[in-house]
Write an enzyme that holds these catalytic residues in place. Structure first.
Site, PDB file in Angstrom:
ATOM      1  CG  ASN A   1      -1.771   1.284   1.269  1.00 25.48           C
ATOM      2  OD1 ASN A   1      -2.685   1.435   0.467  1.00 25.48           O
ATOM      3  ND2 ASN A   1      -1.492   2.192   2.196  1.00 25.48           N
TER       4      ASN A   1
ATOM      5  CE1 TYR B   1      -2.426   6.963   5.373  1.00 27.27           C
ATOM      6  CE2 TYR B   1      -0.205   6.129   4.964  1.00 27.27           C
ATOM      7  CZ  TYR B   1      -1.586   5.991   4.862  1.00 27.27           C
ATOM      8  OH  TYR B   1      -2.101   4.877   4.251  1.00 27.27           O
ATOM      9  NE  ARG B   2      -1.101  15.069  11.924  1.00 26.77           N
ATOM     10  CZ  ARG B   2      -2.337  15.237  12.376  1.00 26.77           C
ATOM     11  NH1 ARG B   2      -3.294  15.657  11.562  1.00 26.77           N
ATOM     12  NH2 ARG B   2      -2.625  14.997  13.639  1.00 26.77           N
TER      13      ARG B   2
ATOM     14  CD1 TRP C   1      -0.356   5.820   8.785  1.00 28.90           C
ATOM     15  CD2 TRP C   1       0.224   3.979   9.903  1.00 28.90           C
ATOM     16  NE1 TRP C   1       0.837   5.375   8.262  1.00 28.90           N
ATOM     17  CE2 TRP C   1       1.216   4.242   8.929  1.00 28.90           C
ATOM     18  CE3 TRP C   1       0.381   2.867  10.727  1.00 28.90           C
ATOM     19  CZ2 TRP C   1       2.334   3.436   8.764  1.00 28.90           C
ATOM     20  CZ3 TRP C   1       1.496   2.069  10.564  1.00 28.90           C
ATOM     21  CH2 TRP C   1       2.462   2.342   9.594  1.00 28.90           C
TER      22      TRP C   1
ATOM     23  CD  GLU D   1      -2.060   2.557  -3.310  1.00 32.05           C
ATOM     24  OE1 GLU D   1      -3.012   2.670  -2.518  1.00 32.05           O
ATOM     25  OE2 GLU D   1      -1.315   1.546  -3.345  1.00 32.05           O
TER      26      GLU D   1
ATOM     27  CG  ASP E   1      -5.231  17.786   9.098  1.00 31.98           C
ATOM     28  OD1 ASP E   1      -4.978  17.730   7.887  1.00 31.98           O
ATOM     29  OD2 ASP E   1      -5.069  16.825   9.866  1.00 31.98           O
TER      30      ASP E   1
END
Length: 485
Positions: free
Chosen positions: A171, A175-176, A189, A235, A284
């Site tokens: 995968n 993500y930050r 996550w 991906e 965010d």
């Protein structure tokens, strides 16, 4: 063709006058964020900060800050180029005659170059420099402290690689990443993310999880990491499809994963079961701070990079931001896929002001009573569309991308005692508006014209919209210059 690495794209932008080099020293503590936020809200150029305080690495920002720039990065004229290609591949009909067979073979041929291509470590630019053990120092990388109440410095565009411990399927996610210290980063996550599921499976087994994080990847790869693909779709297959050629991959040095050979920097490490640290707060993409929560903490054992690497990052916050073009391209790319699941849909729009996933405007060719409500519930059952909080359904003759037109329909075509659907269901991990985390209230607005079978029995039925007389409109257009207006 798309660009095969970040630096070749930056060179192309500079030739076009669409990249600005900032040569004076800038501070990653608040200053870079303030500069980038102003530039991206003004639809300004990509930025290359050449002297970032505390780091020897240049920092590329606002690289995908406009739809035109993102289209160029992916080798497209517009996102519709790929959506039409996807739609063609999804057509289920059997080929008819010679032309049909030729077209079918053409589809197969177009997929032949898509799978990733493995290269030897000696051929991978991202492994020109390898640092291990005490050589690893994440303070050398320009992490950003963007907003005043952030809980620390973050890497915002690290492409995270994991594998399902059961199936071995990889995968790629975005993500930050909070930099806790010289060798530790926090993995944000969320509960709906595939990487979190991989971590939980490994933790239940008492196993550590291998993780690799790549920065400055080829543009199509970076885009693919942002796309909400189902967990069983690779991906890198999608990235190859988008860019029109296979993505070059290389084995990591210390973990059993592969990363883009043409990336700028890669972090490698093992995530131990139960290793958690407080992460956040963080300003965010919702435009609000997300609170501090415990998230897995990854120890970095190895860093590989090019000899003169460029780190790429983004600034998120109150929209509009660089998330905007990325979200709009996802909206267009996935329309054909959404139509396969919900064929009733004519078109849809995900407003950036709604964080893309919070609001969906959808048009349908209404055929029967409560057709709009059927589509609402279908959307709430469609993969990550299940997080949608507001669905507005309009008729096919409404342009879903014209928000004034949509508002006119929604505000004038509704009797809220009949046309408003309120339900409860899952919401985004980051949703601060729900009164409890992870689930909350949702609404659907039926702004379509109402049928007698739906209970609309007023004399004359649903009224016609006011429109100009076509003949008069054409005559006025023809004579417009005569009026001197």
């Amino acid at each position: 063709m798309a660009y095969d690495d970040l630096r070749s794209f930056l060179r192309a932008l500079e030739r076009d006058g669409d990249l600005k080099r900032v040569k004076v020293q800038v501070d990653p503590y608040l200053e870079v964020g303030e500069i980038v936020d102003r530039v991206q809200k003004a639809k300004g150029p990509a930025l290359l900060f050449e002297d970032v305080k505390g780091s020897s690495m240049p920092l590329a920002m606002n690289v995908f800050g406009t739809e035109r720039r993102l289209a160029k990065a992916l080798g497209l004229k517009s996102p519709d180029d790929i959506s039409q290609k996807i739609a063609g591949l999804l057509k289920p009909e059997l080929p008819q005659g010679f032309t049909g067979f030729r077209d079918a073979f053409g589809k197969l041929a177009s997929m032949a170059h898509v799978p990733p291509k493995k290269v030897k470590p000696g051929e991978a630019p991202v492994q020109e420099v390898v640092l291990t053990g005490d050589e690893v120092d994440l303070d050398e990388l320009p992490a950003l402290f963007t907003w005043p109440l952030d809980g620390g410095s973050f890497f915002n565009l690290g492409l995270t690689h994991t594998k399902d411990p059961d199936s071995g399927v990889r995968n790629l996610g975005l993500y930050r990443l909070q930099r806790h210290d010289k060798r530790t980063i926090g993995m944000h996550w969320q509960i709906h993310k595939d990487s979190r599921n991989h971590y939980q499976v490994a933790a239940r087994r008492g196993e550590r999880l291998p993780v690799a994080i790549a920065f400055g990847c080829p543009p199509a790869v970076t885009y693919a990491a942002t796309a909400p693909l189902p967990g069983d779709i690779d991906e890198y297959l999608f990235a190859g499809f988008v860019q029109g050629e296979r993505v070059r991959m290389v084995d990591c040095r210390t973990v059993p994963l592969q990363v883009p050979a043409d990336a700028e920097v890669v972090l490698e490490g093992w995530l131990e079961p139960g290793e958690m640290l407080p992460e956040g707060p963080f300003g965010d993409h919702t435009g609000f701070y997300t609170p501090q929560e415990p998230f897995p903490a990854l120890t970095i054992d190895c860093v590989t990079m090019r000899r003169r690497p460029i780190l790429q990052s983004i600034v998120v916050g109150r929209p509009p931001t660089e998330d905007g073009p990325l979200g709009k391209f996802t909206e267009r790319f996935f329309l054909p896929l959404l139509k396969i699941i919900i064929p009733d849909i004519v078109d849809y729009d995900l407003p950036e002001a709604g964080g893309f996933h919070n609001c969906v405007i959808v048009s349908i060719d209404k055929k029967y009573p409560k057709h709009a409500q059927k589509v609402m519930h279908a959307i709430w059952g469609a993969h990550m569309m299940s997080l949608t909080k507001l669905i507005i359904v309009v008729d096919a003759d409404c342009d879903v991308h014209d928000y004034h037109e949509v508002a006119w329909r929604a505000l004038g075509n509704t009797d809220y005692s009949r046309d408003l659907v309120v339900v409860e269901g899952p919401v985004d991990h980051l949703d601060h508006a729900s009164y409890q985390q992870f689930w909350g209230g949702k609404a659907g607005i039926d702004a379509t014209r109402k049928l007698p079978e739906e209970g609309y029995t007023r004399d004359g039925g649903w009224p016609e919209m006011v429109t100009s007389d076509p003949e008069t409109s054409e005559r006025v257009t023809r004579r417009w210059k005569e009026y001197g207006l």
